[in-house]
Motif scaffolding. Structure first.
Motif, PDB file in Angstrom:
ATOM      1  N   ALA A   2       0.946  -1.290   0.128  1.00 38.41           N
ATOM      2  CA  ALA A   2       0.036  -0.104  -0.055  1.00 38.41           C
ATOM      3  C   ALA A   2       0.861   1.291  -0.201  1.00 38.41           C
ATOM      4  O   ALA A   2       2.100   1.304   0.302  1.00 38.41           O
ATOM      5  N   ILE A   3       0.160   2.238  -0.373  1.00 37.30           N
ATOM      6  CA  ILE A   3       0.928   3.519  -0.443  1.00 37.30           C
ATOM      7  C   ILE A   3       0.401   4.490   0.717  1.00 37.30           C
ATOM      8  O   ILE A   3      -0.627   4.517   0.910  1.00 37.30           O
ATOM      9  N   GLU A   4       1.460   5.374   1.178  1.00 34.61           N
ATOM     10  CA  GLU A   4       1.039   6.300   2.248  1.00 34.61           C
ATOM     11  C   GLU A   4       1.578   7.463   1.756  1.00 34.61           C
ATOM     12  O   GLU A   4       3.078   7.621   1.375  1.00 34.61           O
ATOM     13  N   ILE A   5       0.955   8.533   2.015  1.00 36.95           N
ATOM     14  CA  ILE A   5       1.512   9.819   1.678  1.00 36.95           C
ATOM     15  C   ILE A   5       1.467  10.812   2.737  1.00 36.95           C
ATOM     16  O   ILE A   5       0.674  10.637   3.648  1.00 36.95           O
ATOM     17  N   LYS A  22      -1.437   7.288 -12.424  1.00 37.54           N
ATOM     18  CA  LYS A  22      -2.342   6.479 -12.083  1.00 37.54           C
ATOM     19  C   LYS A  22      -2.607   6.620 -10.699  1.00 37.54           C
ATOM     20  O   LYS A  22      -3.726   6.389  -9.769  1.00 37.54           O
ATOM     21  N   TYR A  23      -1.542   6.790  -9.941  1.00 37.83           N
ATOM     22  CA  TYR A  23      -1.658   6.832  -8.411  1.00 37.83           C
ATOM     23  C   TYR A  23      -1.626   8.095  -7.622  1.00 37.83           C
ATOM     24  O   TYR A  23      -1.895   8.301  -6.482  1.00 37.83           O
ATOM     25  N   ASP A  37      -4.628   3.701  -3.304  1.00 32.02           N
ATOM     26  CA  ASP A  37      -3.798   3.405  -2.106  1.00 32.02           C
ATOM     27  C   ASP A  37      -3.210   1.918  -2.413  1.00 32.02           C
ATOM     28  O   ASP A  37      -2.074   1.836  -1.572  1.00 32.02           O
ATOM     29  N   VAL A  38      -3.824   1.116  -3.123  1.00 33.50           N
ATOM     30  CA  VAL A  38      -3.188  -0.135  -3.140  1.00 33.50           C
ATOM     31  C   VAL A  38      -2.859  -0.403  -4.626  1.00 33.50           C
ATOM     32  O   VAL A  38      -3.427  -0.048  -5.443  1.00 33.50           O
ATOM     33  N   ILE A  39      -1.577  -0.956  -4.572  1.00 34.66           N
ATOM     34  CA  ILE A  39      -1.030  -1.011  -5.927  1.00 34.66           C
ATOM     35  C   ILE A  39      -1.132  -2.305  -6.391  1.00 34.66           C
ATOM     36  O   ILE A  39      -1.059  -3.216  -6.029  1.00 34.66           O
ATOM     37  N   ILE A  59       6.289  10.154   0.065  1.00 32.78           N
ATOM     38  CA  ILE A  59       5.555   9.085  -0.168  1.00 32.78           C
ATOM     39  C   ILE A  59       6.315   7.883   0.419  1.00 32.78           C
ATOM     40  O   ILE A  59       7.614   7.761   0.058  1.00 32.78           O
ATOM     41  N   GLU A  60       5.585   6.776   1.119  1.00 35.49           N
ATOM     42  CA  GLU A  60       6.321   5.747   1.635  1.00 35.49           C
ATOM     43  C   GLU A  60       5.311   4.589   1.199  1.00 35.49           C
ATOM     44  O   GLU A  60       4.010   4.778   1.062  1.00 35.49           O
ATOM     45  N   LEU A  61       6.035   3.449   1.018  1.00 34.36           N
ATOM     46  CA  LEU A  61       5.513   2.006   0.682  1.00 34.36           C
ATOM     47  C   LEU A  61       5.236   1.446   1.801  1.00 34.36           C
ATOM     48  O   LEU A  61       6.283   0.938   2.758  1.00 34.36           O
ATOM     49  N   GLN A  62       4.157   0.453   2.341  1.00 36.70           N
ATOM     50  CA  GLN A  62       3.871   0.084   3.195  1.00 36.70           C
ATOM     51  C   GLN A  62       3.480  -1.461   2.857  1.00 36.70           C
ATOM     52  O   GLN A  62       2.765  -1.787   2.123  1.00 36.70           O
ATOM     53  N   SER A  63       4.232  -2.716   3.521  1.00 43.92           N
ATOM     54  CA  SER A  63       3.816  -3.950   3.002  1.00 43.92           C
ATOM     55  C   SER A  63       2.753  -4.630   3.588  1.00 43.92           C
ATOM     56  O   SER A  63       2.246  -3.885   4.754  1.00 43.92           O
TER      57      SER A  63
END
Length: 63
Positions: A2-5, A22-23, A37-39, A59-63
């Motif tokens: 997931a993406i967190e801003i 797209k995001y 928010d979901v890749i 921008i951070e990516l969360q697993s």
């Protein structure tokens, strides 16, 4: 994944939008907004590149 801003960090450079429209988009104030928010499968490299290109680390990516 997931993406967190973090809009409070955003300086409106727009690199994320250029790499991954797209995001990401910019609002009327020029700050990042998250469109999704979901890749999706197959988009991870693109989103990782957009996050890496952010000069403000907004921008951070969360697993």
């Amino acid at each position: 994944m997931a993406i967190e801003i973090f809009r409070e960090r955003c300086i409106g450079a727009g690199n994320c939008v250029a790499v991954s429209p797209k995001y990401f988009d910019l609002d009327d104030d020029g700050l990042v907004i998250l469109k999704q928010d979901v890749i999706d499968e197959g988009d991870l490299d693109e989103v990782e590149r957009a996050a890496a290109m952010c000069p403000a680390l907004a921008i951070e990516l969360q697993s």
